[in-house]
Design a protein around this motif. Structure first.
Motif, PDB file in Angstrom:
ATOM      1  N   ASN A  52       0.828  -1.214   0.000  1.00 38.21           N
ATOM      2  CA  ASN A  52       0.000   0.000   0.000  1.00 38.21           C
ATOM      3  C   ASN A  52       0.858   1.259   0.000  1.00 38.21           C
ATOM      4  O   ASN A  52       0.550   2.228  -0.688  1.00 38.21           O
ATOM      5  CB  ASN A  52      -0.936   0.007   1.208  1.00 38.21           C
ATOM      6  N   ALA A  53       1.933   1.252   0.792  1.00 42.07           N
ATOM      7  CA  ALA A  53       2.816   2.416   0.866  1.00 42.07           C
ATOM      8  C   ALA A  53       3.498   2.668  -0.474  1.00 42.07           C
ATOM      9  O   ALA A  53       3.686   3.822  -0.871  1.00 42.07           O
ATOM     10  CB  ALA A  53       3.849   2.227   1.973  1.00 42.07           C
ATOM     11  N   ASN A  54       3.849   1.603  -1.192  1.00 39.50           N
ATOM     12  CA  ASN A  54       4.488   1.770  -2.496  1.00 39.50           C
ATOM     13  C   ASN A  54       3.550   2.405  -3.515  1.00 39.50           C
ATOM     14  O   ASN A  54       3.985   3.173  -4.371  1.00 39.50           O
ATOM     15  CB  ASN A  54       5.042   0.442  -3.009  1.00 39.50           C
ATOM     16  N   GLU A  56       1.273   4.622  -2.729  1.00 39.52           N
ATOM     17  CA  GLU A  56       1.292   6.039  -2.349  1.00 39.52           C
ATOM     18  C   GLU A  56       2.635   6.678  -2.688  1.00 39.52           C
ATOM     19  O   GLU A  56       2.695   7.824  -3.123  1.00 39.52           O
ATOM     20  CB  GLU A  56       0.994   6.190  -0.852  1.00 39.52           C
ATOM     21  N   LEU A  57       3.714   5.937  -2.507  1.00 37.10           N
ATOM     22  CA  LEU A  57       5.050   6.449  -2.775  1.00 37.10           C
ATOM     23  C   LEU A  57       5.227   6.752  -4.261  1.00 37.10           C
ATOM     24  O   LEU A  57       5.894   7.726  -4.630  1.00 37.10           O
ATOM     25  CB  LEU A  57       6.093   5.433  -2.299  1.00 37.10           C
ATOM     26  N   SER A 101       7.866   8.327   5.224  1.00 31.96           N
ATOM     27  CA  SER A 101       6.956   8.272   6.380  1.00 31.96           C
ATOM     28  C   SER A 101       5.529   8.618   5.969  1.00 31.96           C
ATOM     29  O   SER A 101       4.571   7.981   6.429  1.00 31.96           O
ATOM     30  CB  SER A 101       7.421   9.239   7.472  1.00 31.96           C
ATOM     31  N   ALA A 103       4.217   8.200   2.975  1.00 29.69           N
ATOM     32  CA  ALA A 103       3.713   7.057   2.198  1.00 29.69           C
ATOM     33  C   ALA A 103       3.299   5.917   3.130  1.00 29.69           C
ATOM     34  O   ALA A 103       2.258   5.284   2.906  1.00 29.69           O
ATOM     35  CB  ALA A 103       4.775   6.576   1.208  1.00 29.69           C
ATOM     36  N   LEU A 104       4.081   5.652   4.171  1.00 37.51           N
ATOM     37  CA  LEU A 104       3.725   4.603   5.128  1.00 37.51           C
ATOM     38  C   LEU A 104       2.450   4.966   5.886  1.00 37.51           C
ATOM     39  O   LEU A 104       1.591   4.109   6.103  1.00 37.51           O
ATOM     40  CB  LEU A 104       4.873   4.354   6.106  1.00 37.51           C
ATOM     41  N   GLY A 107      -0.386   4.492   3.501  1.00 33.91           N
ATOM     42  CA  GLY A 107      -0.598   3.053   3.312  1.00 33.91           C
ATOM     43  C   GLY A 107      -1.278   2.417   4.504  1.00 33.91           C
ATOM     44  O   GLY A 107      -2.155   1.566   4.356  1.00 33.91           O
TER      45      GLY A 107
END
Length: 192
Positions: A52-54, A56-57, A101, A103-104, A107
């Motif tokens: 999920n973070a990727n 957003e990243l 941070s 992005a995490l 996510g």
């Protein structure tokens, strides 16, 4: 006797296979305290968070990708500008750390939204460490959250943010020591 023995050998093979499955499961998650199972589940959650973070990243800065490191809960950053070099998170600059941070956090909010509705996100600083392009991408990502009906609160001293955010509350220091004022749309309040 040979027929009986062949039947017993087949049964033994089946039982050995069952034991191998249970032995593998015990190796992965078995312990009397539940520690192995907890670590196993946490590693699955971490993989979902990184996925999920990727996403957003990619929206924030396509230069970076997050992967699981060698340790149980270790995160590494793949830097495409450095020939996909794997970097530890403690090797990131302030701006890079802020983007990762954020992005995490986004996510994690995505994961929680499957079971729990998260309608607000508050960020305290970190924007001053971003270059203009990264700041614009971060603000666009936060604006898209706002467009989805999420409340996004930012605490910042960065002029570019102050200019872009229409609704704001400003904390002003009073001439009287230890007293500040809040100013904003319909807000007039002093406190000590």
């Amino acid at each position: 006797a040979r027929i009986k023995r062949a039947g017993i050998e087949d049964e033994l093979k089946k039982l050995k296979h069952q034991v191998a499955v249970w032995d593998r499961l015990n190796t992965l998650v078995g312990s009397s305290s539940g520690d192995k199972y907890r670590r196993y589940v946490q590693s699955l959650v971490l993989l979902t968070l990184l996925k999920n973070a990727n996403v957003e990243l990619t929206k924030l800065h396509s230069r970076y990708r997050l992967v699981k490191g060698g340790g149980d809960m270790e995160i590494k950053v793949i830097d495409s500008d450095l020939a996909d070099q794997e970097r530890p998170t403690d090797n990131l600059s302030g701006g890079e750390t802020f983007i990762v941070s954020l992005a995490l956090a986004l996510g994690l909010a995505q994961m929680a939204s499957n079971n729990v509705r998260i309608d607000s996100l508050f960020l305290d600083e970190g924007f001053g460490t971003l270059d203009d392009d990264s700041l614009e991408k971060a603000l666009n990502a936060l604006s898209s959250l706002n467009a989805q009906g999420k409340t996004v609160g930012l605490i910042s001293h960065v002029d570019q943010i102050k200019e872009r955010i229409p609704s704001k509350i400003v904390v002003k220091r009073s001439a009287q020591p230890g007293v500040s004022r809040l100013e904003g749309a319909g807000v007039k309040h002093s406190w000590s």
